[in-house]
Design a protein around this motif. Sequence first.
Motif, PDB file in Angstrom:
ATOM      1  N   VAL A   9      23.585   8.504 -16.245  1.00  0.00           N
ATOM      2  CA  VAL A   9      24.410   7.381 -16.428  1.00  0.00           C
ATOM      3  C   VAL A   9      23.915   6.320 -15.200  1.00  0.00           C
ATOM      4  O   VAL A   9      23.854   5.182 -15.579  1.00  0.00           O
ATOM      5  CB  VAL A   9      25.710   7.887 -16.081  1.00  0.00           C
ATOM      6  CG1 VAL A   9      26.699   6.465 -15.998  1.00  0.00           C
ATOM      7  CG2 VAL A   9      26.361   8.577 -17.020  1.00  0.00           C
ATOM      8  N   SER A  10      23.483   6.905 -14.149  1.00  0.00           N
ATOM      9  CA  SER A  10      22.829   5.917 -13.012  1.00  0.00           C
ATOM     10  C   SER A  10      21.696   5.369 -13.493  1.00  0.00           C
ATOM     11  O   SER A  10      21.494   4.025 -13.485  1.00  0.00           O
ATOM     12  CB  SER A  10      22.802   6.650 -11.859  1.00  0.00           C
ATOM     13  OG  SER A  10      21.855   7.729 -11.677  1.00  0.00           O
ATOM     14  N   VAL A  14      21.510   1.266 -13.803  1.00  0.00           N
ATOM     15  CA  VAL A  14      20.614   0.479 -13.021  1.00  0.00           C
ATOM     16  C   VAL A  14      19.676  -0.171 -13.821  1.00  0.00           C
ATOM     17  O   VAL A  14      19.517  -1.424 -13.745  1.00  0.00           O
ATOM     18  CB  VAL A  14      19.994   1.534 -12.074  1.00  0.00           C
ATOM     19  CG1 VAL A  14      18.893   0.602 -11.339  1.00  0.00           C
ATOM     20  CG2 VAL A  14      21.247   1.961 -11.014  1.00  0.00           C
ATOM     21  N   SER A  15      19.371   0.346 -14.956  1.00  0.00           N
ATOM     22  CA  SER A  15      18.388  -0.350 -15.915  1.00  0.00           C
ATOM     23  C   SER A  15      18.994  -1.587 -16.523  1.00  0.00           C
ATOM     24  O   SER A  15      18.357  -2.655 -16.522  1.00  0.00           O
ATOM     25  CB  SER A  15      18.090   0.509 -17.067  1.00  0.00           C
ATOM     26  OG  SER A  15      17.192   1.550 -16.652  1.00  0.00           O
ATOM     27  N   ILE A  16      20.067  -1.342 -16.806  1.00  0.00           N
ATOM     28  CA  ILE A  16      21.151  -2.802 -17.357  1.00  0.00           C
ATOM     29  C   ILE A  16      21.282  -3.634 -16.366  1.00  0.00           C
ATOM     30  O   ILE A  16      20.866  -4.815 -16.600  1.00  0.00           O
ATOM     31  CB  ILE A  16      22.231  -2.180 -18.084  1.00  0.00           C
ATOM     32  CG1 ILE A  16      21.990  -1.407 -19.293  1.00  0.00           C
ATOM     33  CG2 ILE A  16      23.176  -3.138 -18.497  1.00  0.00           C
ATOM     34  CD1 ILE A  16      23.196  -0.535 -20.023  1.00  0.00           C
ATOM     35  N   ASN A  17      21.649  -3.328 -15.215  1.00  0.00           N
ATOM     36  CA  ASN A  17      21.950  -4.400 -14.246  1.00  0.00           C
ATOM     37  C   ASN A  17      20.927  -4.956 -13.419  1.00  0.00           C
ATOM     38  O   ASN A  17      21.151  -6.033 -12.911  1.00  0.00           O
ATOM     39  CB  ASN A  17      23.341  -3.648 -13.097  1.00  0.00           C
ATOM     40  CG  ASN A  17      24.595  -3.414 -13.940  1.00  0.00           C
ATOM     41  OD1 ASN A  17      25.084  -4.214 -14.805  1.00  0.00           O
ATOM     42  ND2 ASN A  17      25.099  -2.045 -13.687  1.00  0.00           N
ATOM     43  N   PHE A  18      20.026  -4.259 -13.187  1.00  0.00           N
ATOM     44  CA  PHE A  18      18.831  -4.722 -12.308  1.00  0.00           C
ATOM     45  C   PHE A  18      17.691  -4.861 -13.039  1.00  0.00           C
ATOM     46  O   PHE A  18      16.877  -5.601 -12.517  1.00  0.00           O
ATOM     47  CB  PHE A  18      18.706  -3.698 -11.273  1.00  0.00           C
ATOM     48  CG  PHE A  18      19.840  -3.518 -10.157  1.00  0.00           C
ATOM     49  CD1 PHE A  18      20.321  -4.810  -9.473  1.00  0.00           C
ATOM     50  CD2 PHE A  18      20.555  -2.646 -10.104  1.00  0.00           C
ATOM     51  CE1 PHE A  18      21.231  -4.538  -8.485  1.00  0.00           C
ATOM     52  CE2 PHE A  18      21.685  -2.301  -9.277  1.00  0.00           C
ATOM     53  CZ  PHE A  18      22.204  -3.344  -8.505  1.00  0.00           C
ATOM     54  N   GLY A  19      17.468  -4.155 -14.258  1.00  0.00           N
ATOM     55  CA  GLY A  19      16.151  -4.467 -14.833  1.00  0.00           C
ATOM     56  C   GLY A  19      15.307  -3.353 -14.074  1.00  0.00           C
ATOM     57  O   GLY A  19      15.054  -2.794 -13.132  1.00  0.00           O
ATOM     58  N   ASN A  21      11.973  -3.596 -12.217  1.00  0.00           N
ATOM     59  CA  ASN A  21      11.221  -4.160 -11.214  1.00  0.00           C
ATOM     60  C   ASN A  21      10.815  -3.498  -9.985  1.00  0.00           C
ATOM     61  O   ASN A  21      10.853  -2.350 -10.094  1.00  0.00           O
ATOM     62  CB  ASN A  21      12.003  -5.540 -10.587  1.00  0.00           C
ATOM     63  CG  ASN A  21      13.443  -4.927  -9.779  1.00  0.00           C
ATOM     64  OD1 ASN A  21      13.418  -3.844  -9.482  1.00  0.00           O
ATOM     65  ND2 ASN A  21      14.306  -5.785  -9.988  1.00  0.00           N
ATOM     66  N   GLY A  22      10.109  -4.094  -9.128  1.00  0.00           N
ATOM     67  CA  GLY A  22       9.697  -3.136  -7.931  1.00  0.00           C
ATOM     68  C   GLY A  22      10.429  -2.213  -7.224  1.00  0.00           C
ATOM     69  O   GLY A  22      10.209  -1.438  -6.696  1.00  0.00           O
ATOM     70  N   SER A  23      11.802  -2.642  -7.121  1.00  0.00           N
ATOM     71  CA  SER A  23      12.733  -1.868  -6.276  1.00  0.00           C
ATOM     72  C   SER A  23      13.730  -1.006  -7.307  1.00  0.00           C
ATOM     73  O   SER A  23      14.931  -0.572  -6.776  1.00  0.00           O
ATOM     74  CB  SER A  23      13.809  -2.911  -5.523  1.00  0.00           C
ATOM     75  OG  SER A  23      14.472  -3.776  -6.242  1.00  0.00           O
ATOM     76  N   PHE A  24      13.147  -0.838  -8.448  1.00  0.00           N
ATOM     77  CA  PHE A  24      13.995  -0.176  -9.374  1.00  0.00           C
ATOM     78  C   PHE A  24      14.087   1.456  -8.933  1.00  0.00           C
ATOM     79  O   PHE A  24      15.459   1.699  -8.794  1.00  0.00           O
ATOM     80  CB  PHE A  24      13.386  -0.129 -10.749  1.00  0.00           C
ATOM     81  CG  PHE A  24      14.260   0.812 -12.017  1.00  0.00           C
ATOM     82  CD1 PHE A  24      15.189   0.480 -12.616  1.00  0.00           C
ATOM     83  CD2 PHE A  24      13.720   2.112 -12.079  1.00  0.00           C
ATOM     84  CE1 PHE A  24      16.041   1.258 -13.170  1.00  0.00           C
ATOM     85  CE2 PHE A  24      14.322   3.133 -12.991  1.00  0.00           C
ATOM     86  CZ  PHE A  24      15.448   2.530 -13.493  1.00  0.00           C
ATOM     87  N   PHE A  25      13.212   2.047  -8.614  1.00  0.00           N
ATOM     88  CA  PHE A  25      13.433   3.524  -7.996  1.00  0.00           C
ATOM     89  C   PHE A  25      14.156   3.745  -6.839  1.00  0.00           C
ATOM     90  O   PHE A  25      15.081   4.386  -6.787  1.00  0.00           O
ATOM     91  CB  PHE A  25      12.182   4.175  -8.086  1.00  0.00           C
ATOM     92  CG  PHE A  25      11.634   4.330  -9.443  1.00  0.00           C
ATOM     93  CD1 PHE A  25      12.048   5.424  -9.947  1.00  0.00           C
ATOM     94  CD2 PHE A  25      10.510   3.865  -9.967  1.00  0.00           C
ATOM     95  CE1 PHE A  25      11.650   5.509 -11.569  1.00  0.00           C
ATOM     96  CE2 PHE A  25      10.003   4.084 -11.089  1.00  0.00           C
ATOM     97  CZ  PHE A  25      10.528   5.057 -11.848  1.00  0.00           C
ATOM     98  N   TRP A  32      22.288   7.027  -7.693  1.00  0.00           N
ATOM     99  CA  TRP A  32      22.513   8.234  -8.144  1.00  0.00           C
ATOM    100  C   TRP A  32      23.003   8.907  -6.991  1.00  0.00           C
ATOM    101  O   TRP A  32      23.806   9.783  -7.474  1.00  0.00           O
ATOM    102  CB  TRP A  32      20.974   8.573  -8.675  1.00  0.00           C
ATOM    103  CG  TRP A  32      21.115  10.109  -9.100  1.00  0.00           C
ATOM    104  CD1 TRP A  32      21.683  10.849 -10.152  1.00  0.00           C
ATOM    105  CD2 TRP A  32      20.795  11.340  -8.143  1.00  0.00           C
ATOM    106  NE1 TRP A  32      21.528  11.969  -9.994  1.00  0.00           N
ATOM    107  CE2 TRP A  32      21.149  12.455  -8.973  1.00  0.00           C
ATOM    108  CE3 TRP A  32      20.164  11.436  -7.008  1.00  0.00           C
ATOM    109  CZ2 TRP A  32      20.936  14.001  -8.176  1.00  0.00           C
ATOM    110  CZ3 TRP A  32      19.758  12.555  -6.561  1.00  0.00           C
ATOM    111  CH2 TRP A  32      20.192  13.739  -7.136  1.00  0.00           C
ATOM    112  N   SER A  33      22.416   8.986  -5.650  1.00  0.00           N
ATOM    113  CA  SER A  33      23.038  10.026  -4.829  1.00  0.00           C
ATOM    114  C   SER A  33      24.521   9.879  -4.538  1.00  0.00           C
ATOM    115  O   SER A  33      25.241  10.652  -4.565  1.00  0.00           O
ATOM    116  CB  SER A  33      22.204   9.796  -3.393  1.00  0.00           C
ATOM    117  OG  SER A  33      22.390   8.532  -2.971  1.00  0.00           O
TER     118      SER A  33
END
Length: 63
Positions: A9-10, A14-19, A21-25, A32-33
């Motif tokens: 779910v996280s 995160v994929s939907i809200n932020f896309g 990019n370089g700071s995705f992970f 997620w934590s």
Amino acid sequence: MALAMSFFVSFVLVSINFGYNGSFFNNWFKIWSQAFVCAFLGAYFFPVQINKIMNKIKFTENN
């Protein structure tokens, strides 16, 4: 189960809200934590409370 659900779910949110990019992970691991803590506590405490409520309800079958 809480680990897998919070992980999936996280990742999706995160994929939907932020896309991607370089700071995705970095964003994903941080969110997620936090999601895992919430999911774990929910999976631990909710069934106990729901069971108490369900025991108070009398179910009948119509035969």
